[in-house]
Design a protein around this motif. Sequence first.
Motif, PDB file in Angstrom:
ATOM      1  N   ASN A 160      58.470 116.284 -69.304  1.00  0.00           N
ATOM      2  CA  ASN A 160      57.020 116.488 -69.451  1.00  0.00           C
ATOM      3  C   ASN A 160      56.463 117.349 -68.312  1.00  0.00           C
ATOM      4  N   VAL A 161      57.099 118.470 -68.050  1.00  0.00           N
ATOM      5  CA  VAL A 161      56.701 119.239 -66.864  1.00  0.00           C
ATOM      6  C   VAL A 161      55.245 119.685 -66.889  1.00  0.00           C
ATOM      7  N   ASP A 162      54.692 119.810 -68.096  1.00  0.00           N
ATOM      8  CA  ASP A 162      53.300 120.286 -68.166  1.00  0.00           C
ATOM      9  C   ASP A 162      52.288 119.158 -68.338  1.00  0.00           C
ATOM     10  N   GLU A 163      52.775 117.923 -68.344  1.00  0.00           N
ATOM     11  CA  GLU A 163      51.872 116.784 -68.586  1.00  0.00           C
ATOM     12  C   GLU A 163      51.420 116.186 -67.251  1.00  0.00           C
ATOM     13  N   GLU A 164      50.233 116.550 -66.832  1.00  0.00           N
ATOM     14  CA  GLU A 164      49.764 116.102 -65.515  1.00  0.00           C
ATOM     15  C   GLU A 164      49.696 114.578 -65.407  1.00  0.00           C
ATOM     16  N   ASP A 165      49.340 113.928 -66.519  1.00  0.00           N
ATOM     17  CA  ASP A 165      49.221 112.455 -66.483  1.00  0.00           C
ATOM     18  C   ASP A 165      50.574 111.815 -66.180  1.00  0.00           C
ATOM     19  N   VAL A 166      51.604 112.351 -66.818  1.00  0.00           N
ATOM     20  CA  VAL A 166      52.958 111.799 -66.613  1.00  0.00           C
ATOM     21  C   VAL A 166      53.375 112.022 -65.165  1.00  0.00           C
ATOM     22  N   VAL A 167      53.169 113.245 -64.678  1.00  0.00           N
ATOM     23  CA  VAL A 167      53.553 113.563 -63.299  1.00  0.00           C
ATOM     24  C   VAL A 167      52.801 112.629 -62.344  1.00  0.00           C
ATOM     25  N   TYR A 168      51.533 112.393 -62.640  1.00  0.00           N
ATOM     26  CA  TYR A 168      50.728 111.520 -61.782  1.00  0.00           C
ATOM     27  C   TYR A 168      51.294 110.090 -61.790  1.00  0.00           C
ATOM     28  N   GLU A 169      51.592 109.590 -62.979  1.00  0.00           N
ATOM     29  CA  GLU A 169      52.132 108.210 -63.093  1.00  0.00           C
ATOM     30  C   GLU A 169      53.457 108.066 -62.332  1.00  0.00           C
ATOM     31  N   VAL A 170      54.305 109.082 -62.485  1.00  0.00           N
ATOM     32  CA  VAL A 170      55.596 109.036 -61.766  1.00  0.00           C
ATOM     33  C   VAL A 170      55.322 109.040 -60.261  1.00  0.00           C
ATOM     34  N   GLY A 171      54.381 109.864 -59.849  1.00  0.00           N
ATOM     35  CA  GLY A 171      54.022 109.929 -58.426  1.00  0.00           C
ATOM     36  C   GLY A 171      53.560 108.582 -57.898  1.00  0.00           C
ATOM     37  N   GLU A 172      52.850 107.844 -58.734  1.00  0.00           N
ATOM     38  CA  GLU A 172      52.377 106.506 -58.318  1.00  0.00           C
ATOM     39  C   GLU A 172      53.560 105.576 -58.066  1.00  0.00           C
ATOM     40  N   ARG A 173      54.525 105.644 -58.946  1.00  0.00           N
ATOM     41  CA  ARG A 173      55.721 104.788 -58.792  1.00  0.00           C
ATOM     42  C   ARG A 173      56.542 105.233 -57.570  1.00  0.00           C
ATOM     43  N   VAL A 174      56.605 106.536 -57.361  1.00  0.00           N
ATOM     44  CA  VAL A 174      57.316 107.047 -56.177  1.00  0.00           C
ATOM     45  C   VAL A 174      56.644 106.490 -54.919  1.00  0.00           C
ATOM     46  N   ALA A 175      55.325 106.465 -54.908  1.00  0.00           N
ATOM     47  CA  ALA A 175      54.592 105.959 -53.730  1.00  0.00           C
ATOM     48  C   ALA A 175      54.979 104.499 -53.469  1.00  0.00           C
ATOM     49  N   GLU A 176      55.108 103.722 -54.542  1.00  0.00           N
ATOM     50  CA  GLU A 176      55.495 102.301 -54.358  1.00  0.00           C
ATOM     51  C   GLU A 176      56.900 102.194 -53.777  1.00  0.00           C
ATOM     52  N   LEU A 177      57.807 103.014 -54.318  1.00  0.00           N
ATOM     53  CA  LEU A 177      59.196 102.965 -53.814  1.00  0.00           C
ATOM     54  C   LEU A 177      59.244 103.355 -52.334  1.00  0.00           C
ATOM     55  N   CYS A 178      58.474 104.384 -51.991  1.00  0.00           N
ATOM     56  CA  CYS A 178      58.486 104.848 -50.591  1.00  0.00           C
ATOM     57  C   CYS A 178      57.941 103.755 -49.669  1.00  0.00           C
ATOM     58  N   GLU A 179      56.964 103.037 -50.154  1.00  0.00           N
ATOM     59  CA  GLU A 179      56.390 101.964 -49.330  1.00  0.00           C
ATOM     60  C   GLU A 179      57.398 100.824 -49.171  1.00  0.00           C
ATOM     61  N   GLN A 180      58.129 100.588 -50.256  1.00  0.00           N
ATOM     62  CA  GLN A 180      59.133  99.516 -50.237  1.00  0.00           C
ATOM     63  C   GLN A 180      60.313  99.838 -49.310  1.00  0.00           C
ATOM     64  N   PHE A 181      60.600 101.130 -49.150  1.00  0.00           N
ATOM     65  CA  PHE A 181      61.734 101.560 -48.304  1.00  0.00           C
ATOM     66  C   PHE A 181      61.208 102.503 -47.211  1.00  0.00           C
ATOM     67  N   PRO A 182      60.565 101.931 -46.187  1.00  0.00           N
ATOM     68  CA  PRO A 182      59.914 102.786 -45.188  1.00  0.00           C
ATOM     69  C   PRO A 182      60.890 103.505 -44.269  1.00  0.00           C
ATOM     70  N   LEU A 183      60.394 104.589 -43.698  1.00  0.00           N
ATOM     71  CA  LEU A 183      61.160 105.385 -42.720  1.00  0.00           C
ATOM     72  C   LEU A 183      60.459 105.294 -41.389  1.00  0.00           C
ATOM     73  N   TYR A 184      61.199 105.339 -40.295  1.00  0.00           N
ATOM     74  CA  TYR A 184      60.608 105.443 -38.965  1.00  0.00           C
ATOM     75  C   TYR A 184      59.422 104.516 -38.764  1.00  0.00           C
ATOM     76  N   GLU A 185      59.673 103.194 -38.929  1.00  0.00           N
ATOM     77  CA  GLU A 185      58.562 102.236 -38.873  1.00  0.00           C
ATOM     78  C   GLU A 185      57.954 102.168 -37.475  1.00  0.00           C
TER      79      GLU A 185
END
Length: 415
Positions: A390-415
């Motif tokens: 869905n490269v042209d679907e902004e909503d999908v990209v946004y939703e994936v980005g939200e999940r990425v943000a959760e994963l990044c928070e769950q696995f922090p770097l340089y705390e």
Amino acid sequence: MDYDTVRETDPAVADALSGEVERQQETLAMIASENHVSEAVMEAQGSALTNKYAEGYPDQRYYAGCEYADEVEELAIERAKELYGAEHVNVQPHSGSSANIAVYVAALEPGDSILSLDLTHGGHLSHGHHANFVGEHFDVTHYEVDPETGYIDYAALRETAEEIEPDMIVSGYSAYPREVEWERIQAAAEAADAYHLADIAHITGLVAAGEHPSPVGIADFVTGSTHKTIRAGRGGIIMCGEEFASAVDKAIIPGTQGGPLMHNVAGKAVGFKEALQPEFDSYAAQVVSNAEALAERFREHGYELVSGGTDTHLVLIDLRESHPDTSGGDAEEALAAANIVLNANTVPGETRTPFDPSGIRVGTPALTTRGFEEAEMREVADLIHRVVDNVDEEDVVYEVGERVAELCEQFPLYE
Ligand code: DSN
């Protein structure tokens, strides 16, 4: 990591440095050549050794005041020898490319011939691409992967080697997902009376941990970079037998470099010490398991993988079958918008341009450093698939980005 001292002098740079830490924290780094080094490695690389000139080698410097530079370089060499079992190690190359150039200077004359893997089949610029200095100053012929299997075509390589009798064969790759059979390339080099340079830049960590067979003791020269799977900070390394030690050392200084970056050598020493710990072996094993999990999930989603899968830290996806209307560049851009950072990559038999090729290259070293295991990797494959579909679907990209943000928070770097 607030960069308060930098901020006092230069808020603009401090903002950029903090921004980069945040960017790394908030994105999934899947560029196969990237990793996150420890704070200890970063501290060493940011040390006062940046002030020191130390041309020469331990106990044989052209400048006074090198006692601590000597100590650090000796530690880096000693640890690299322990990691790789090499007879001779030079830790001064500024990068993997600099290491390769020094080997060419050590072993070849301008105009000599090199046989190396084509860039679009997984090779590297410094292996003799025509746009690179190496391609300009040496007579370069390329071998390829088998178009059917995606594996190195060892038989064709040997045939070409016997036919053209190159002065050097280069092995070791930047976008090759399979285990390299060093002995077969060495046999081709011996049949052609050629030197063999094995460039393990991408797999330095896997080789150190025994997750990939080592070319040390097989190839004449082994080069690598130290910031990829080995996680020892930016730089390069050369390993060889005693018979080439002096030529290699001279090729670095005075041949191709001046003062070594001693702060980077300190980073290498610290990173190598970390890599000697048993936890590093578990890390490297996890890097490979994670790549396998990723590959399996991509296959389940119907993607064509170059060579069908992986034995290493990377997966190379050819989008032409599954997504004929989506280029690697389209995928890279949409995924970056969802905070999944990877690179568009050429694939064997490339039909697009190197600027917007047909594939994407996906690597696991950095996510594994963050603590991702197989379950997370499968989810990451699902997220990548949703975006690529869905490269042209902004909503999908946004939703994936939200999940990425959760994963990044769950696995922090340089705390
Ligand atoms: N730029 C590196 C890579 O991404 O493979 C090689 O030097």
